[in-house]
Design a protein around this motif. Structure first.
Motif, mmCIF file in Angstrom:
data_model
loop_
_atom_site.group_PDB
_atom_site.id
_atom_site.type_symbol
_atom_site.label_atom_id
_atom_site.label_comp_id
_atom_site.label_asym_id
_atom_site.label_seq_id
_atom_site.Cartn_x
_atom_site.Cartn_y
_atom_site.Cartn_z
ATOM 1 N N TYR A 116 0.694 -1.282 -0.055
ATOM 2 C CA TYR A 116 0.002 -0.001 0.105
ATOM 3 C C TYR A 116 0.957 1.135 -0.009
ATOM 4 O O TYR A 116 1.993 1.335 0.380
ATOM 5 C CB TYR A 116 -0.987 0.053 1.389
ATOM 6 N N LYS A 157 -3.542 11.295 3.543
ATOM 7 C CA LYS A 157 -4.830 10.257 2.788
ATOM 8 C C LYS A 157 -4.606 9.042 3.124
ATOM 9 O O LYS A 157 -3.747 8.739 4.303
ATOM 10 C CB LYS A 157 -4.214 10.112 1.280
ATOM 11 N N GLY A 158 -5.511 8.213 2.908
ATOM 12 C CA GLY A 158 -5.579 6.838 3.422
ATOM 13 C C GLY A 158 -4.698 5.897 2.521
ATOM 14 O O GLY A 158 -4.080 6.473 1.484
ATOM 15 N N PRO A 159 -4.094 4.768 3.067
ATOM 16 C CA PRO A 159 -3.491 4.102 2.103
ATOM 17 C C PRO A 159 -4.171 3.631 1.110
ATOM 18 O O PRO A 159 -5.375 3.301 0.943
ATOM 19 C CB PRO A 159 -3.039 2.775 3.228
ATOM 20 N N LEU A 214 -3.997 0.541 -2.365
ATOM 21 C CA LEU A 214 -3.356 -0.385 -2.905
ATOM 22 C C LEU A 214 -2.498 -0.107 -4.106
ATOM 23 O O LEU A 214 -2.976 0.485 -5.069
ATOM 24 C CB LEU A 214 -4.327 -1.474 -3.428
ATOM 25 N N GLN A 265 0.678 5.370 0.853
ATOM 26 C CA GLN A 265 0.137 6.399 1.537
ATOM 27 C C GLN A 265 0.736 7.770 1.540
ATOM 28 O O GLN A 265 1.968 7.852 1.823
ATOM 29 C CB GLN A 265 0.100 5.958 3.072
#
Lengths: 111, 114
Positions: free
Chosen positions: A36, A42-44, A46, A38
């Motif tokens: 992942y 922000k969120g991680p 894929l 990031q």
């Protein structure tokens, strides 16, 4: 107990260079190994993933190398760009379990 | 299409207060996860919901933490009597189901306990 160990904690690479991040795991039941990415705030998300029946997977400038016998896998970022500066997490899971994340690697690509 | 959303994006509270964090998963996703990310750290699993099954609460750090998921969609993470060590980014993720590997993360809620 950390089931996925990730190194290094951080790395600095020049633009155009290769970034390499390594992960090791213990649980042989793991059958899915994602990475992942990031960005700050922000969120991680894929980036790329591999299953243990293949030794390498490449998507663009990103490659996962997988060594089943050593229980290790790594992410290679070729021709690193400043836009690749982010935190990268490896992870692992089995078909019925939860994702187990590594501690993360902060990558800084200098212009 | 709409991704995972979380609210509020930032929350500042005083020690001892209760807080509620909200997560709206991707429509149709039956699995929902909560994680905690402390400064410069990895993702710490908190709780997992799958459909109508009993949630996996094995990651909750103390009984001050609880979560619910109403109607198989929206989830609320509640932290009672907040402590300074609760300060972190709380991330929510959803996936299509238990056997689906890819988790889609929201932007997180940054909680600061003064």
């Amino acid at each position: 107990q950390q089931q996925v160990k990730q190194s290094p904690q951080s790395l600095i690479v020049q633009k155009g260079g290769i970034s390499i991040i390594n992960c090791a795991y213990e649980n042989t039941a793991f059958d899915y190994f994602p990475w992942y990415q990031q960005f700050p705030g922000k969120g991680p998300a894929l980036l790329i993933a591999i299953r243990p029946d293949v030794s390498e997977k490449k998507e663009g400038r990103f490659t996962i190398s997988f060594n089943k016998s050593a229980k290790q896998f790594s992410l290679h970022i070729m021709d690193s760009q400043p836009g690749d500066s982010a935190t990268y997490f490896c992870a692992a899971k089995n078909s019925w379990g939860k994702l187990q994340f590594g501690a993360g690697t902060q990558v800084v690509v200098t212009p | 299409g709409a991704g995972v959303s979380q609210s509020p994006s930032n929350k500042v509270t005083e020690k001892g207060k209760d807080v509620e964090l909200r997560c709206d998963p991707i429509s149709g996703h039956t699995a929902l996860y909560w994680y905690r990310q402390s400064l410069g750290q990895g993702l710490e699993f908190l709780i997992y919901f799958q459909g109508n099954s009993a949630p996996d609460k094995s990651g909750l750090p103390s009984d001050r933490f609880s979560a619910e998921r109403t109607g198989g969609s929206v989830s609320t993470l509640t932290i009672q009597r907040t402590q300074q060590e609760d300060s972190a980014v709380y991330l929510c993720a959803s996936s299509e189901g238990q056997r689906s590997n890819e988790q889609f993360f929201g932007p997180g809620t940054r909680l600061t306990v003064l």
